[in-house]
Design an enzyme around this catalytic site. Structure first.
Site, PDB file in Angstrom:
ATOM      1  N   CYS A  35       0.802  -1.220   0.000  1.00 53.80           N
ATOM      2  CA  CYS A  35       0.000   0.000   0.000  1.00 53.80           C
ATOM      3  C   CYS A  35       0.842   1.281   0.000  1.00 53.80           C
ATOM      4  O   CYS A  35       1.451   1.599  -1.005  1.00 53.80           O
ATOM      5  CB  CYS A  35      -0.965  -0.052   1.188  1.00 53.80           C
ATOM      6  N   ARG A  53     -12.089   6.639  -0.815  1.00 49.57           N
ATOM      7  CA  ARG A  53     -11.177   5.566  -0.424  1.00 49.57           C
ATOM      8  C   ARG A  53     -11.726   4.234  -0.921  1.00 49.57           C
ATOM      9  O   ARG A  53     -12.932   3.984  -0.866  1.00 49.57           O
ATOM     10  CB  ARG A  53     -11.038   5.491   1.095  1.00 49.57           C
ATOM     11  N   HIS A  67      -3.661  -5.529   2.681  1.00 48.08           N
ATOM     12  CA  HIS A  67      -3.242  -5.691   4.070  1.00 48.08           C
ATOM     13  C   HIS A  67      -3.822  -7.018   4.563  1.00 48.08           C
ATOM     14  O   HIS A  67      -4.419  -7.758   3.808  1.00 48.08           O
ATOM     15  CB  HIS A  67      -3.791  -4.549   4.926  1.00 48.08           C
TER      16      HIS A  67
HETATM   17  N1  GLN Z   1      -1.887   6.753   2.533  1.00 45.93           N
HETATM   18  C1  GLN Z   1      -2.032   5.898   1.415  1.00 45.93           C
HETATM   19  C2  GLN Z   1      -3.412   5.983   0.806  1.00 45.93           C
HETATM   20  O1  GLN Z   1      -4.352   6.388   1.443  1.00 45.93           O
HETATM   21  C3  GLN Z   1      -1.687   4.479   1.793  1.00 45.93           C
HETATM   22  C4  GLN Z   1      -2.609   3.896   2.802  1.00 45.93           C
HETATM   23  C5  GLN Z   1      -2.164   2.575   3.346  1.00 45.93           C
HETATM   24  O2  GLN Z   1      -1.000   2.232   3.386  1.00 45.93           O
HETATM   25  N2  GLN Z   1      -3.109   1.841   3.871  1.00 45.93           N
HETATM   26  O3  GLN Z   1      -3.602   5.646  -0.315  1.00 45.93           O
END
Ligand code: GLN
Length: 773
Positions: free
Chosen positions: A623, A660, A725
């Site tokens: 990520c 998101r 994740h």
């Molecule tokens: N900050 C990054 C995003 O929002 C990565 C997030 C993460 O590692 N979960 O895309």
């Protein structure tokens, strides 16, 4: 207060719905009356404001219910009626329902502004509740990673609370200044503020994971004089000088004695109540049976709030002594003659507090229940951020896993070196336990797991522990366990041979799922003895979201169990990278803020990283870490410079509910046989260059790299980049082994790895696949 007709209808309809739910459906009714009333009259909560002379709202990740209930008990000492949401229904509907219910017991004189409102409020719901209730005080306890699938990143929670405060400018923010995440909100808002905190090191607790130790002003890493736990402590930014705000309410003389914590609350004139009176004209001496440092914070917050609203502090000691924790909060039961202690824990910091308690109080059995319902959050990768390792090597400890994600919990425990059995109920755990009389079973569950466990425990309870506080019950169980140890010692002391076996250190023994004992080297890997396979963890402190560190643990253990010599090192801030001895590198995810904080470091070492990758070096990038391998990550007007090691670009999507990509995901990849399963949560949208290959094809529409082209992740020689994740390897041992095999090949060993017993992982996969349907 006379109500307008619309509100009156809403209240009646709400009450009817609550009655129907309780009577006809046999449910608790909880939020329902409020939710129904709100649907019919969205401003109903605002219309209730005139009932109150004062309102105080409590928010923050951990301790809301405990603090609110204690605060309400203290406020009752003013003699005024207090309306509160005791059971922890903390969304707008729950608060509305509590007011609807409380209002009925007020006299008509009291209805004209005679009551005090004391409510806990979910962090995100402050935005709705504050403008309606316009509280005199908002108490902000702490901000830890929790339900990130709902909250996004902690920055977002901070933004929401700051906006909520802006919508209620008269509200004074009473905040935990030891938490830089809370202090940074205080810094941003123009509301009046009162800072509280612990003004000395306590040296008692600390955590591996902290939720941000970066400066709120300039993003530089903070220096700490001392840390209490998580990111809480006395900090200062070496670059710009931002520091823990001066404490208006300072806790000192903190001593953890055999009977719990004692401390003194000191308040200067900055902590003044509505009448201008100082919160605590004299330092207030507090003695409590509680042994968790978090309770020192909660009690301080509650007492401060109560003082500010004029409650008499001379009554607080008695209130605290009589305080009954809410259901499922450090509650004790007796089942089959055995003490059971039940407590809620729903995030890594909360879990760590419980794990420490279990470890230190010779608990001989514990059962953990993890659900992933809406109210819990669908993502449970945070389990890898909790320190289950602290239970490893406790030879007599019996551990059980339950809840909708029991299998994931088992995988987590396995890699912590803790064997466990599945027990879906407390009875199942007790049936499988061998406990001597008096030894304690600890029951820990998350949000929706706890009420069900309490229902069961209340049915089974024989009542003997009812008069014991949790602390007394723990002490009694400890005494029982000590007796047991003494008996065991006598046995061990008798025949020498047996004694030897009994004291054999647990660490050297072979774990049930290992092919070899730790340190044993399989013949085919003898060549690695001189230079073990090295796993390098890149920026573990900064890039550690959602248990991604678990990937390192998994790679390490899967080598160890097969007799492959292996070691782990890390590349930390300020260090010059040297990948010459690295065989597998891993970089985890991070919030945008963490990525900003790490970009300079990464750029310094970008040449070394590119050389490692061009040489076929194996790297797993998750990520935020995956995004940083590309050229840039654009965050609106800001830009994070990447290492430019692979051909990709990332842009953060704008605002809005779909900004998101969050949820359980699955991808078909050519590099492993079974679909790769995991959890994604990112604002960034990644696009690969033409010449780059994705890790695979998303099995679910609207997920993956960008939600558009159907691709997820990237494979570039030995590099696997992914948004998954979980941590990703926990559900995809095949991917872990792909990385290990590839690293071995680079060391000249073309071997097929011996299969391991992956029963727990397979169980977690099967359960997860059902969730995807
Ligand atoms: N900050 C990054 C995003 O929002 C990565 C997030 C993460 O590692 N979960 O895309």
């Amino acid at each position: 207060m006379s109500m307008n007709p619309r509100n009156a209808v809403a209240v009646t309809a709400g009450r009817l719905a609550g009655w129907a739910s309780r009577t006809l459906l046999h449910r608790s009714g909880g939020n329902i009356p409020g939710a129904v009333a709100l649907r019919l009259s969205p401003q109903i909560l605002a219309s209730f404001r005139s009932l109150f002379s004062d309102v105080i709202v409590v928010t923050g990740t951990n301790g809301k219910t405990t603090t609110t209930n204690l605060l309400a008990d203290c406020l009752a000492q003013t003699g005024k009626p207090v309306i509160t949401n005791r059971a922890g229904n903390n969304l707008e509907g729950g608060i509305t329902a509590a007011v609807m219910q409380g209002r009925r017991s007020l006299t008509s004189a009291q209805r004209r502004g005679g009551a005090i409102g004391c409510f806990e409020c979910d962090e995100l719901y402050t935005a709705r509740v504050l403008p309606k209730l316009r509280p005199r005080y908002l108490v902000l306890l702490n901000l830890f990673r929790d339900q990130l699938d709902r909250f996004g990143e902690i920055d977002h929670t901070q933004d929401v609370i700051a906006k909520a405060l802006a919508s209620s400018p008269e509200t004074t923010l009473v905040f935990n200044a030891d938490d830089p995440l809370c202090a940074s909100i205080a810094r941003r808002v123009s509301n009046p503020t009162i800072a509280f905190g612990l003004d000395e090191p306590t040296g008692t607790e600390s955590d591996k994971v902290s939720d941000s130790r970066f400066c709120a002003v300039c993003n530089a890493p903070l220096d700490y004089d001392y840390v209490q736990y998580g990111q809480l402590g006395k900090y200062r930014c070496p670059k710009c000088g931002w520091e823990r705000p001066e404490l208006a309410v300072a806790v000192r003389n903190i001593v953890l004695g055999p009977r719990g914590y004692t401390f003194r609350i000191n308040a200067g004139s900055q902590a003044a109540g509505p009448a201008g009176a100082t919160a605590f004209p004299e330092p207030l001496a507090v003695g409590t049976a509680y042994r968790g440092l978090y309770m020192v914070y909660n009690i301080t917050a509650a007492f401060t709030g109560a003082r500010l609203l004029g409650a008499p502090s001379e009554r607080f000691a008695e209130v605290l002594a009589n305080y009954k924790p809410a259901r499922g909060r450090m509650q004790t039961f007796t089942v089959g003659g055995r003490p059971v202690l039940a407590n809620l824990a729903k995030n890594p910091v909360g879990f760590d507090r419980m794990l420490q308690l279990i470890k230190n109080s010779s608990g001989h059995a514990c059962a953990f229940y993890i659900n992933d319902n809406d109210a819990d959050g669908h993502d449970i990768s945070w389990l890898w951020d909790a320190d289950f390792e602290c239970l490893a090597g406790m030879p007599d400890l019996q551990v059980f896993a339950g809840g909708t994600r029991a299998n994931d919990l088992q995988v987590r425990l396995k890699y912590a070196g803790v064997p466990s059995k599945i027990a879906l109920t407390v009875s199942e755990a007790l049936d499988q336990c061998t406990l001597s009389t008096g030894e304690m079973l600890y029951v820990v569950g998350n949000y929706t797991a706890m009420p069900v466990l309490c229902d069961e425990l209340e049915k089974l309870d024989e009542g003997d522990a009812a008069n014991m506080t949790a602390e007394e019950a723990i002490a009694a169980a400890d005494a029982a366990a000590e007796k047991d140890v003494a008996a065991a010692d006598r046995v061990a002391a008798a025949p020498a041979a047996e004694a030897d076996a009994a004291v054999k250190p647990a660490a050297a023994s072979r774990e049930p799922w290992a092919l070899l004992a730790p340190g044993e080297i399989a013949p085919e890997f003898k060549a690695l003895a001189a230079r073990p396979l090295r796993i390098t963890h890149l920026y573990p402190e900064e890039m550690n979201l959602y248990g991604d560190t678990g990937n390192v643990q998994m790679l390490y253990k899967r080598c160890l169990w097969r007799g492959i010599p292996v070691e782990v090192n890390s590349l930390n801030r300020g260090e010059q990278a040297d990948f010459s001895g690295t065989d597998i590198a891993m970089i985890g995810g991070g919030a945008d803020r963490d990525q900003l904080a790490v970009q300079g470091e990464l750029l310094k070492n970008a040449d070394a990283l590119r050389a490692y990758i061009n040489d076929g070096g194996v790297l797993l990038a998750i990520c935020g870490g995956y995004q940083l391998l590309g050229r840039h990550y654009y965050l609106g007007d800001e830009k994070i410079e990447g290492a430019g090691a692979v051909g990709l670009e990332t842009r953060r999507a704008g605002e809005g509910p779909k900004a998101r990509l969050i949820g359980n995901v699955s991808v078909r990849s050519e590099i492993v046989r079974d679909p790769i399963l995991g959890f994604e949560n990112h604002g960034g949208r990644t696009f690969l260059d033409e010449n780059e290959k994705p890790l695979g094809v998303s099995q679910l529409p609207g997920t993956g790299n960008n939600g558009e082209d159907g691709f997820e992740g990237l494979v570039h020689d030995g590099v696997v980049g992914t948004y998954f994740h979980g941590p990703v390897l926990s559900k995809n041992p095949q991917l872990a082994d792909w990385l290990i095999e590839r690293a071995l090949r680079r060391r000249g060993m073309d071997v097929a790895l011996a299969p391991l017993n992956d029963a727990e992982e397979e169980g977690a996969r099967a359960a997860f696949e059902k969730l995807l349907k």
